[in-house]
Enzyme design. Structure first.
Site, PDB file in Angstrom:
ATOM      1  N   GLY A 162      22.400  18.778  35.734  1.00 50.45           N
ATOM      2  CA  GLY A 162      22.947  19.120  37.033  1.00 50.45           C
ATOM      3  C   GLY A 162      22.361  18.233  38.110  1.00 50.45           C
ATOM      4  O   GLY A 162      22.069  17.056  37.880  1.00 50.45           O
ATOM      5  N   ARG A 163      22.136  18.811  39.288  1.00 46.79           N
ATOM      6  CA  ARG A 163      21.625  18.021  40.409  1.00 46.79           C
ATOM      7  C   ARG A 163      20.274  17.403  40.072  1.00 46.79           C
ATOM      8  O   ARG A 163      20.074  16.196  40.250  1.00 46.79           O
ATOM      9  CB  ARG A 163      21.488  18.923  41.641  1.00 46.79           C
ATOM     10  CG  ARG A 163      20.933  18.205  42.863  1.00 46.79           C
ATOM     11  CD  ARG A 163      20.913  19.099  44.084  1.00 46.79           C
ATOM     12  NE  ARG A 163      20.055  20.260  43.936  1.00 46.79           N
ATOM     13  CZ  ARG A 163      19.219  20.699  44.882  1.00 46.79           C
ATOM     14  NH1 ARG A 163      19.115  20.053  46.033  1.00 46.79           N
ATOM     15  NH2 ARG A 163      18.493  21.774  44.692  1.00 46.79           N
ATOM     16  N   ILE A 164      19.337  18.187  39.558  1.00 42.99           N
ATOM     17  CA  ILE A 164      17.999  17.676  39.266  1.00 42.99           C
ATOM     18  C   ILE A 164      18.011  16.814  38.020  1.00 42.99           C
ATOM     19  O   ILE A 164      17.462  15.705  37.999  1.00 42.99           O
ATOM     20  CB  ILE A 164      17.011  18.847  39.141  1.00 42.99           C
ATOM     21  CG1 ILE A 164      16.825  19.517  40.509  1.00 42.99           C
ATOM     22  CG2 ILE A 164      15.667  18.368  38.590  1.00 42.99           C
ATOM     23  CD1 ILE A 164      15.981  20.762  40.487  1.00 42.99           C
ATOM     24  N   SER A 183      24.392  19.747  28.474  1.00 38.22           N
ATOM     25  CA  SER A 183      24.492  21.056  29.120  1.00 38.22           C
ATOM     26  C   SER A 183      25.915  21.517  28.893  1.00 38.22           C
ATOM     27  O   SER A 183      26.808  20.719  28.578  1.00 38.22           O
ATOM     28  CB  SER A 183      24.165  20.992  30.617  1.00 38.22           C
ATOM     29  OG  SER A 183      25.113  20.207  31.305  1.00 38.22           O
ATOM     30  N   ARG A 184      26.144  22.807  29.033  1.00 38.17           N
ATOM     31  CA  ARG A 184      27.480  23.327  28.751  1.00 38.17           C
ATOM     32  C   ARG A 184      28.522  22.801  29.731  1.00 38.17           C
ATOM     33  O   ARG A 184      29.716  22.790  29.426  1.00 38.17           O
ATOM     34  CB  ARG A 184      27.440  24.862  28.773  1.00 38.17           C
ATOM     35  CG  ARG A 184      26.640  25.459  27.615  1.00 38.17           C
ATOM     36  CD  ARG A 184      26.698  26.972  27.592  1.00 38.17           C
ATOM     37  NE  ARG A 184      26.061  27.511  26.407  1.00 38.17           N
ATOM     38  CZ  ARG A 184      24.769  27.812  26.335  1.00 38.17           C
ATOM     39  NH1 ARG A 184      23.993  27.634  27.394  1.00 38.17           N
ATOM     40  NH2 ARG A 184      24.249  28.292  25.225  1.00 38.17           N
ATOM     41  N   SER A 185      28.076  22.350  30.892  1.00 33.24           N
ATOM     42  CA  SER A 185      29.019  21.869  31.904  1.00 33.24           C
ATOM     43  C   SER A 185      29.120  20.346  31.958  1.00 33.24           C
ATOM     44  O   SER A 185      29.887  19.809  32.757  1.00 33.24           O
ATOM     45  CB  SER A 185      28.607  22.395  33.282  1.00 33.24           C
ATOM     46  OG  SER A 185      27.311  21.925  33.629  1.00 33.24           O
ATOM     47  N   THR A 243       9.910  21.702  33.725  1.00 30.93           N
ATOM     48  CA  THR A 243       9.677  21.995  35.146  1.00 30.93           C
ATOM     49  C   THR A 243      10.735  22.966  35.660  1.00 30.93           C
ATOM     50  O   THR A 243      10.866  23.140  36.871  1.00 30.93           O
ATOM     51  CB  THR A 243       9.712  20.708  35.983  1.00 30.93           C
ATOM     52  OG1 THR A 243      10.989  20.064  35.813  1.00 30.93           O
ATOM     53  CG2 THR A 243       8.617  19.744  35.567  1.00 30.93           C
ATOM     54  N   ARG A 245      12.226  26.602  34.034  1.00 31.24           N
ATOM     55  CA  ARG A 245      11.792  27.991  33.919  1.00 31.24           C
ATOM     56  C   ARG A 245      11.132  28.178  32.562  1.00 31.24           C
ATOM     57  O   ARG A 245      11.657  27.734  31.534  1.00 31.24           O
ATOM     58  CB  ARG A 245      12.973  28.958  34.067  1.00 31.24           C
ATOM     59  CG  ARG A 245      13.570  29.029  35.464  1.00 31.24           C
ATOM     60  CD  ARG A 245      12.593  29.643  36.463  1.00 31.24           C
ATOM     61  NE  ARG A 245      13.169  29.775  37.796  1.00 31.24           N
ATOM     62  CZ  ARG A 245      13.081  28.863  38.752  1.00 31.24           C
ATOM     63  NH1 ARG A 245      12.462  27.715  38.494  1.00 31.24           N
ATOM     64  NH2 ARG A 245      13.606  29.079  39.937  1.00 31.24           N
ATOM     65  N   GLU A 274       2.692  33.922  36.281  1.00 35.33           N
ATOM     66  CA  GLU A 274       2.113  33.045  37.297  1.00 35.33           C
ATOM     67  C   GLU A 274       1.456  33.882  38.386  1.00 35.33           C
ATOM     68  O   GLU A 274       2.032  34.880  38.822  1.00 35.33           O
ATOM     69  CB  GLU A 274       3.197  32.151  37.902  1.00 35.33           C
ATOM     70  CG  GLU A 274       3.822  31.211  36.887  1.00 35.33           C
ATOM     71  CD  GLU A 274       4.819  30.241  37.490  1.00 35.33           C
ATOM     72  OE1 GLU A 274       4.933  30.183  38.736  1.00 35.33           O
ATOM     73  OE2 GLU A 274       5.488  29.516  36.732  1.00 35.33           O
ATOM     74  N   HIS A 293       2.651  25.021  38.820  1.00 36.03           N
ATOM     75  CA  HIS A 293       3.973  25.180  39.429  1.00 36.03           C
ATOM     76  C   HIS A 293       4.057  24.470  40.785  1.00 36.03           C
ATOM     77  O   HIS A 293       4.293  25.080  41.821  1.00 36.03           O
ATOM     78  CB  HIS A 293       4.342  26.650  39.583  1.00 36.03           C
ATOM     79  CG  HIS A 293       5.840  26.858  39.610  1.00 36.03           C
ATOM     80  ND1 HIS A 293       6.432  28.045  39.280  1.00 36.03           N
ATOM     81  CD2 HIS A 293       6.859  26.018  39.932  1.00 36.03           C
ATOM     82  CE1 HIS A 293       7.755  27.938  39.392  1.00 36.03           C
ATOM     83  NE2 HIS A 293       8.030  26.707  39.794  1.00 36.03           N
TER      84      HIS A 293
END
Length: 326
Positions: A162-164, A183-185, A243, A245, A274, A293
């Site tokens: 995606g974006r990242i 990715s699925r998309s 980085t 989840r 965390e 994090h």
């Protein structure tokens, strides 16, 4: 008219300001005389601690997902009317429960570049054994004790484009890496625009990647996506970087993979709990590069978070909330 005393003002708590910078990263003066603001630097580990700390507050400013707000906790905060979170998504807030309780939830903008940069800090740190070599330099240890892994000509596997993930891909290409993503998309057109290969499935990424980096969102379809079977597909010379989840990767399986050297190592910035407990194995495994994090923790992000938090609070007080999360 006599100005109201602080005791009569709406109370606002800024949570999880670990570095003690919330009040210096933005101009809070627009709220002077209108809100009684206090900052909490230590993490609140239980619902009871949250209630004791902010039960008297009408407004709470939360930093990302450091303090969850499930329905059970919101029900114990009857005074709460505005919950501001940094970022425009926060999976740890029960938005439906907040709406039922009459709590407005607002967000802020968040930049995608900081986690991209940190991802590459982890990849480079792993590849060139930066921590071990720097520690040896500081301690008067051996001059050169490791042999680094190359990036040029190697394969970067991306789970999530995606974006990242797309920005991470561009850096990989600049290093001369072969980049494959899944990715699925992810469509062939999007992959072609990025100049990367689109994998048929996550298995292709895991089996072919010298460095596999996770950039997926967390939902029911990605929770536990990488378990023991998936980690065993990786090469014993490969590194896993997460980085995104922690829950995307089965944490018990990851520990086993690292201890038994199914993979060469891991770069981690996210954890199931965390702050990470001081006795957690991930803090001390020799093939783990672990950070607390820091993905989104940069001056530009913090200045944006707190500046827009002030705007969100001012808009709430004016009866015209902005940047509402639905």
């Amino acid at each position: 008219m006599t100005p109201p005393t602080s005791a009569a003002l709406p109370r606002c708590a800024v949570l999880d300001d670990y570095q003690g910078v919330a009040l210096t990263m933005a101009d809070w003066s627009p709220l002077a005389g209108a809100v009684d603001v206090r900052v909490l630097r230590e993490p609140l580990r239980t619902a009871d601690e949250v209630v004791a700390a902010v039960g008297d507050c009408e407004i709470v400013v939360a930093m990302r997902e450091r303090t969850p707000f499930p329905a059970s906790l919101l029900a114990r905060l009857p005074r709460l009317r505005l919950l501001v979170t940094s970022g425009m998504r926060n999976a740890s807030i029960d938005l439906a429960a907040a709406a039922r309780q009459g709590v407005t939830v607002c967000g802020t903008a968040s930049n995608g570049e900081p986690p991209v940069e940190l991802t590459w800090a982890l990849i480079l740190g792993l590849a060139r054994n930066v921590v071990a070599e720097s520690t040896a330099m500081a301690a008067g240890g051996p001059w050169q004790s490791t042999v680094g892994a190359d990036l040029h000509g190697r394969t970067l596997g991306l789970l999530g484009v995606g974006r990242i993930g797309g920005l991470v891909a561009r850096v990989g290409l600049a290093f001369g890496m072969d980049v494959v993503g899944w990715s699925r998309s992810l469509t062939p057109q999007r992959a072609a625009e990025l100049g990367i290969r689109a994998a048929a499935g996550k298995e292709e990424v895991l089996e072919g990647g010298d460095f596999v980096s996770v950039h997926l969102g967390l939902d029911d379809t990605t929770r536990g996506l990488l378990g023991a079977a998936e980690l065993r597909r990786m090469r014993p010379t490969a590194y896993l970087v997460n980085t995104a989840r922690a829950a995307i990767v089965d944490q018990d399986a990851l520990l086993t993979a690292l201890r038994e050297r199914w993979i060469a190592g891991a770069g981690l910035d996210v954890y199931a709990q965390e702050p990470l407990p001081s006795d957690a194995a991930l803090r001390t495994l020799p093939n783990v590069l672990a950070l607390p994090h820091l993905g989104y923790v940069t001056r530009r992000n913090y200045e944006g978070y707190f500046h827009q938090a002030v705007e969100d609070i001012a808009a709430h007080l004016a009866g015209e909330p902005i940047r509402r999360l639905a």
